[in-house]
Each structure stands twice: as C-alpha cells, then as structure tokens.
Write a protein that holds these residues in place. Structure first.
Motif, PDB file in Angstrom:
ATOM      1  N   ASN A  22       2.198  -6.536  -5.173  1.00  0.00           N
ATOM      2  CA  ASN A  22       1.434  -6.416  -6.410  1.00  0.00           C
ATOM      3  C   ASN A  22       0.280  -5.441  -6.189  1.00  0.00           C
ATOM      4  N   GLY A  23       0.619  -4.168  -6.114  1.00  0.00           N
ATOM      5  CA  GLY A  23      -0.413  -3.159  -5.915  1.00  0.00           C
ATOM      6  C   GLY A  23      -0.584  -2.767  -4.464  1.00  0.00           C
ATOM      7  N   PRO A  24      -1.816  -2.754  -3.967  1.00  0.00           N
ATOM      8  CA  PRO A  24      -2.102  -2.215  -2.626  1.00  0.00           C
ATOM      9  C   PRO A  24      -1.380  -2.958  -1.500  1.00  0.00           C
ATOM     10  N   ASN A  25      -1.145  -2.222  -0.412  1.00  0.00           N
ATOM     11  CA  ASN A  25      -0.467  -2.791   0.752  1.00  0.00           C
ATOM     12  C   ASN A  25      -1.311  -2.574   1.998  1.00  0.00           C
ATOM     13  N   VAL A  26      -2.163  -3.549   2.309  1.00  0.00           N
ATOM     14  CA  VAL A  26      -3.029  -3.446   3.470  1.00  0.00           C
ATOM     15  C   VAL A  26      -2.245  -3.576   4.770  1.00  0.00           C
TER      16      VAL A  26
END
Length: 261
Positions: free
Chosen positions: A72-76
């Motif tokens: 769901n959006g960014p991938n740290v």
C-alpha cells in the motif's frame, strides 16, 4: 493532503481480513527478555503480565493501511538500512528521531510444526505508530521519515530484539504493534512471501502508567474509549498476542512475546 489514520478508514478497511481470521489455536506467550531492566526510579516497576502458554500459532491479522512493505504505497523493505535493531531513528536520507518512553521488544519465534523448537534464521519486520499516533511514511507531518520500522533476524534461540518507543493509543484501536514474519532476511528485503502477519497487544496497566507521562496526553482519552474485548483485531481472542512486560517509565519497558509460527 494529510492521509487518514486507521480509525478514519474504519472497520470497512479491515473487515475482509478480520472475517477470515482463524481463532487463535493457543499460544507460546510471554517469555523472558534478553536482559532485565532496572527496577529503580520514580516510575516504579511494572507488574509481570503473563498470558497462556499452550502450544499453537499466533493468529493471522491485518497489516492495516500503513504497512510500508509495498502493498500500500511506499516500500521501506527495499531500502538499504532497514535491517537494524534500533528503530527509534530514521535512516537513509531521513534523519528524524521518534520520542517517547524507551521500549524494547523481544520476540521469540517458535516452530509449531516441530513442537515449539526455535525458528532460526527467520526475519521479522516490525512497525508501529509514534507517541502522537502517527505512522512514518504516511502521515503528512512525518511522511518523509521512516522511523519505527525495521527488520531483524532470529538467532539460534529464535530470538530477536528491537529498540523503540512506547506507541500511542489512537481512537478506535487498542495500543499495538504490527509485524510480518518471513523465512529469511533475503525474503523480507526482496519481496518474498510472508509466513505470517500479526499484531501484538500491550497490557492495560502498563499503558495507563505510560500515558500519564508527558507526550502521551491524547492517549489517555483514546485508551479509555476502547478495550481489548472491543478492539476490531483483538476482540476474538488476544491471549497469544498479549505481551509480557517488565520495567518502569524511568528505566524503560521491555515487551516480550513468544510467537508460534
């Protein structure tokens, strides 16, 4: 534009996963921390809180809307530096530090299929909100930060530890932390399949003590407005997810949980 909090999205976001959640089979709950915290100081020493110790796996739970794992959006998880024990600070191009009551989290991973032997070499991605109830990467004020997120690998005893801060209680949810379990560090940082997604809960008496301190003022009312039995995640059983706690406000708290996988 500010992004919505979990409670703003409401039950509709998590309902599909909540309906498919299996009832907890039993637990490997509690467990000792890797080091005892000092019991002196004005904050007092926390009572020991112990849950059941029956054999079984921790239940599958929703990751919520702010996982930061690319779903769901960014991938740290794809960023260099995410494998770390101290998650109080941001890494990479970010430089912020989360403030709050010092807390360590020790998880002991146990292989249920092998009778509860240590699950060695598995990886856990842990994340949670800050003392104001915000999630890094998503909430507008801290969207450029990535603190309170990190990955660790279990040792020969199945143990791994994170250094963090005590999370807030925000409206509609019991104080909690999220985590995902992967079979290895490589799987966690390269888009591998998850073995389990779950959440841990923090005992009420500890929360009340922490929330009486500076920086957690809004959590007092939020905690009073919910309970473990009414929480959208923990209401169908939380014995396997309720952490064991030692420590104090002045010396910091240690949360421990045995996690059957």
């Amino acid at each position: 534009m500010a992004l919505m909090h979990d409670h703003d999205k409401g039950l509709a976001f998590d309902l599909p996963k909540l309906l498919s959640r299996r009832q907890a089979l039993g637990v490997f709950a509690g467990g000792l921390t890797s080091s005892a915290l000092a019991a002196c100081g004005g904050g007092g020493t926390a009572p020991t809180t112990t849950a059941s110790s029956e054999t079984g796996g921790i239940p599958e739970e929703t990751a919520g809307p702010y996982p930061g794992d690319g779903s769901n959006g960014p991938n740290v998880l794809a960023e260099s530096g995410v494998v770390r024990s101290d998650i109080t600070t941001s890494f990479g191009d970010a430089s912020g530090t989360a403030t709050g009551v010092p807390t360590t989290v020790e998880l002991t991973l146990l292989d249920v299929a092998k009778g509860g032997t240590p699950l060695v070499g598995a990886a856990v991605y842990l994340w949670h909100c800050d003392a104001a109830g915000r999630y890094s990467l998503y909430d507008q004020e801290i969207s450029g930060e990535n603190y309170l997120r990190g990955v660790q690998q279990s040792d020969a005893d199945g143990k791994l530890t994170f250094k963090t801060i005590f999370p807030a209680a925000y409206s509609g949810r019991w104080p909690h932390m999220h985590f995902e379990i992967y079979e290895s560090l490589d799987a966690a940082t390269n888009g591998g399949a998850k073995l389990r997604t779950s959440q841990l809960a923090i005992p009420q008496d500890i929360c009340e003590t922490v929330y009486a301190t500076d920086g957690y003022e809004q959590s007092v009312q939020n905690l009073a407005g919910t309970s473990l039995d009414s929480d959208m995640v923990f209401s169908d059983g939380h014995a396997s997810q309720l952490t064991r706690v030692t420590g104090s406000v002045d010396e910091g708290y240690a949360l421990a949980l045995n996690v059957g996988v």
